[in-house]
Design a protein around this motif. Structure first.
Motif, PDB file in Angstrom:
ATOM      1  N   UNK A  32       0.877  -1.170   0.000  1.00  0.00           N
ATOM      2  CA  UNK A  32       0.000   0.000   0.000  1.00  0.00           C
ATOM      3  C   UNK A  32       0.917   1.223   0.000  1.00  0.00           C
ATOM      4  N   UNK A  33       0.341   2.403  -0.062  1.00  0.00           N
ATOM      5  CA  UNK A  33       1.133   3.641  -0.067  1.00  0.00           C
ATOM      6  C   UNK A  33       2.243   3.536  -1.120  1.00  0.00           C
ATOM      7  N   UNK A  34       1.816   3.297  -2.336  1.00  0.00           N
ATOM      8  CA  UNK A  34       2.779   3.070  -3.415  1.00  0.00           C
ATOM      9  C   UNK A  34       3.563   4.315  -3.797  1.00  0.00           C
ATOM     10  N   UNK A  35       3.227   5.463  -3.190  1.00  0.00           N
ATOM     11  CA  UNK A  35       4.023   6.662  -3.436  1.00  0.00           C
ATOM     12  C   UNK A  35       5.279   6.691  -2.573  1.00  0.00           C
ATOM     13  N   UNK A  47     -14.849   2.877   5.230  1.00  0.00           N
ATOM     14  CA  UNK A  47     -13.557   3.497   4.936  1.00  0.00           C
ATOM     15  C   UNK A  47     -12.704   2.681   3.965  1.00  0.00           C
ATOM     16  N   UNK A  48     -13.178   1.535   3.534  1.00  0.00           N
ATOM     17  CA  UNK A  48     -12.368   0.648   2.692  1.00  0.00           C
ATOM     18  C   UNK A  48     -11.825   1.397   1.475  1.00  0.00           C
ATOM     19  N   UNK A  49     -10.496   1.358   1.299  1.00  0.00           N
ATOM     20  CA  UNK A  49      -9.905   2.056   0.151  1.00  0.00           C
ATOM     21  C   UNK A  49      -8.726   1.274  -0.437  1.00  0.00           C
ATOM     22  N   UNK A  50      -8.668  -0.015  -0.153  1.00  0.00           N
ATOM     23  CA  UNK A  50      -7.691  -0.950  -0.716  1.00  0.00           C
ATOM     24  C   UNK A  50      -8.497  -2.153  -1.202  1.00  0.00           C
ATOM     25  N   UNK A  90      -2.674   8.012  -8.598  1.00  0.00           N
ATOM     26  CA  UNK A  90      -1.535   7.087  -8.687  1.00  0.00           C
ATOM     27  C   UNK A  90      -1.879   5.745  -8.050  1.00  0.00           C
ATOM     28  N   UNK A  91      -2.518   5.799  -6.907  1.00  0.00           N
ATOM     29  CA  UNK A  91      -2.859   4.578  -6.179  1.00  0.00           C
ATOM     30  C   UNK A  91      -3.922   3.771  -6.928  1.00  0.00           C
ATOM     31  N   UNK A  92      -4.891   4.461  -7.520  1.00  0.00           N
ATOM     32  CA  UNK A  92      -5.907   3.770  -8.306  1.00  0.00           C
ATOM     33  C   UNK A  92      -5.265   3.013  -9.454  1.00  0.00           C
ATOM     34  N   UNK A  93      -4.306   3.645 -10.125  1.00  0.00           N
ATOM     35  CA  UNK A  93      -3.634   2.956 -11.218  1.00  0.00           C
ATOM     36  C   UNK A  93      -2.907   1.708 -10.758  1.00  0.00           C
ATOM     37  N   UNK A  94      -2.283   1.787  -9.574  1.00  0.00           N
ATOM     38  CA  UNK A  94      -1.524   0.646  -9.058  1.00  0.00           C
ATOM     39  C   UNK A  94      -2.429  -0.518  -8.692  1.00  0.00           C
ATOM     40  N   UNK A  95      -3.633  -0.228  -8.191  1.00  0.00           N
ATOM     41  CA  UNK A  95      -4.534  -1.279  -7.719  1.00  0.00           C
ATOM     42  C   UNK A  95      -5.776  -1.431  -8.598  1.00  0.00           C
ATOM     43  N   UNK A  96      -5.703  -0.944  -9.826  1.00  0.00           N
ATOM     44  CA  UNK A  96      -6.850  -0.939 -10.726  1.00  0.00           C
ATOM     45  C   UNK A  96      -7.498  -2.320 -10.862  1.00  0.00           C
ATOM     46  N   UNK A 124      -2.334   9.855 -13.479  1.00  0.00           N
ATOM     47  CA  UNK A 124      -2.629   8.484 -13.091  1.00  0.00           C
ATOM     48  C   UNK A 124      -3.995   8.067 -13.611  1.00  0.00           C
ATOM     49  N   UNK A 125      -4.547   7.018 -13.032  1.00  0.00           N
ATOM     50  CA  UNK A 125      -5.808   6.455 -13.505  1.00  0.00           C
ATOM     51  C   UNK A 125      -6.992   7.316 -13.079  1.00  0.00           C
ATOM     52  N   UNK A 126      -8.107   7.148 -13.765  1.00  0.00           N
ATOM     53  CA  UNK A 126      -9.317   7.916 -13.486  1.00  0.00           C
ATOM     54  C   UNK A 126     -10.462   6.988 -13.106  1.00  0.00           C
TER      55      UNK A 126
END
Length: 432
Positions: free
Chosen positions: A173-176, A306-309, A338-344, A370-372
């Motif tokens: 997580x926290x791919x930045x 709150x789920x965001x992963x 950026x995170x959305x793209x990583x976990x798309x 990044x992703x949309x």
């Protein structure tokens, strides 16, 4: 247990300025510094913004992780020679002022498990820190020991040296700020190495070095071996070194039963008895925005989550189904482009199994690159799912039209997705 060394000057009266003061963790620090007799000021983009004049005359500036290094207040503090520390470092210094501390880390479940432990160990008068709210509160800044949520973002939890370190799970997580899962595991290994005792998943127990470990999992000393949904809660059976113990939880979901197994292990390691554990788990009614029932819309129950992963989102969807909801509409807000793209693909896999609406990406930090949300909705449809990306107002209208066909609406994400709730909740919905 170890008594940590108190940082020099921590008790001296001073003026502390908080940059990014509206965050839940920063509000706790404000309470903490005031409890020590300090004058506290604060600024936030939500309440007037930041300017150099705000820090003049301060003895200490504490800034949140979301504040960039070129922030006007940080630049002025450093120019003026004012001591400047991040929120994670401030929390670690506060923790060192307590005789004992329990730090709860992990990719998922930190806030929930921290609050579970707070209820279990209530007889020991704990100060409690977590990154959210529970029963509308933000924790307590005074007490006999500290129970704290320790976040791995930017390796902030490495400042802490807890008496007991709890690691619930480890995922990328926290791919930045982490390049790979191996990079994440290395940070958690360092966190465990700095603790007196570690409570770990059995799968990780052989990886970190040093210290005494208590393990949780199928081959560990503790494990959740059964979970049966019952009304709005569940009954769980947890293996312990003292045999199988059965507890009633006031929250649903297998993932919460797993969190409870870690809470039991940590509480027993601290020295709590099973009666205290049983009473504490019953008292725990769920952290805010964690499968939180907030009202109804068009006959469907509305939850704030709150789920965001991808793993968290999958666990939440499973919990709704375990609770008997067959037709769930998930209203999901991705967290950073950026995170959305990583976990798309992970998000698309989960959302393809439910009806869903994707809200615009929440830009907590970083850039718009990044992703949309539109790309996520398209990826879900490619997998055969029913998904559309909509702005807030249009999403609210669709939710109200779809609600009579659903038995639950899950407004999900770690951003400002709660802004949609006033637009969809029935006027008769309770304020919970």
């Amino acid at each position: 247990m170890r008594n940590a060394e108190v940082p020099h000057g921590i008790y001296n009266a001073m003026r502390v300025h908080l940059t990014g003061a509206e965050g839940a963790g920063m509000k706790w620090l404000a309470d903490y510094y005031r409890s020590r007799g300090n004058e506290v000021s604060g600024s936030d983009l939500l309440t007037g913004g930041h300017c150099a004049a705000n820090v003049r005359g301060a003895d200490l500036v504490v800034y949140s992780a979301a504040v960039p290094t070129d922030n006007a207040e940080l630049v002025e503090a450093k120019r003026s020679g004012i001591r400047t520390i991040c929120r994670a470092q401030a929390l670690a210094e506060a923790a060192a002022c307590f005789g004992e501390s329990i730090a709860v880390a992990g990719t998922h479940g930190k806030t929930t498990t921290t609050c579970m432990l707070a209820e279990i160990l209530r007889p020991y008068r704990p100060a409690v820190f977590f990154g959210g709210t529970y029963k509308g509160g933000r924790g307590s800044a005074t007490g006999e020991l500290l129970i704290a949520e320790a976040c791995e973002y930017k390796r902030g939890f490495l400042y802490m040296r807890p008496s007991i370190a709890v690691v619930l799970n480890v995922e990328l997580d926290h791919t930045d700020c982490y390049s790979s899962l191996a990079d994440v595991k290395d940070a958690f290994r360092q966190f465990v190495d700095g603790a007196g005792i570690a409570v770990l998943p059995d799968s990780l127990a052989s990886e970190p070095g040093g210290g005494h470990c208590v393990t949780v999992g199928r081959t560990g000393g503790y494990a959740c071996i059964d979970c049966v949904c019952e009304g709005g809660g569940s009954r769980v059976a947890i293996k312990t070194p003292d045999g199988v113990k059965r507890f009633k939880l006031s929250v649903p979901g297998r993932h919460n039963a797993e969190n409870a197994a870690f809470a039991v292990a940590a509480a027993r390691t601290f020295g709590a008895d099973y009666r205290e554990i049983e009473e504490g788990l019953i008292r725990f009614t769920g952290a805010d925005r964690r499968l939180q029932r907030v009202g109804t819309t068009g006959g469907a129950v509305v939850f704030s989550d709150y789920a965001h992963h991808p793993t968290e989102l999958a666990a939440s969807v499973a919990a709704y189904r375990e609770a008997g909801f067959k037709h769930v509409l998930v209203v999901f807000q991705p967290h950073t482009h950026e995170r959305l793209g990583r976990f798309m693909d992970g998000f698309a896999d989960v959302l393809s199994g439910v009806r869903s609406i994707v809200l615009p990406v929440f830009r907590a930090r970083g850039s718009d690159e990044g992703a949309t949300s539109e790309e996520l909705a398209e990826r879900v449809r490619e997998r055969g799912g029913d998904c559309v990306a909509l702005p807030l107002a249009e999403a609210a209208e669709m939710i109200k039209k779809a609600a009579p066909e659903c038995d639950a609406v899950a407004v999900t994400g770690a951003g400002d997705n709660e802004k949609i709730l006033p637009l969809i909740l029935d006027q008769s919905s309770p304020n919970e």
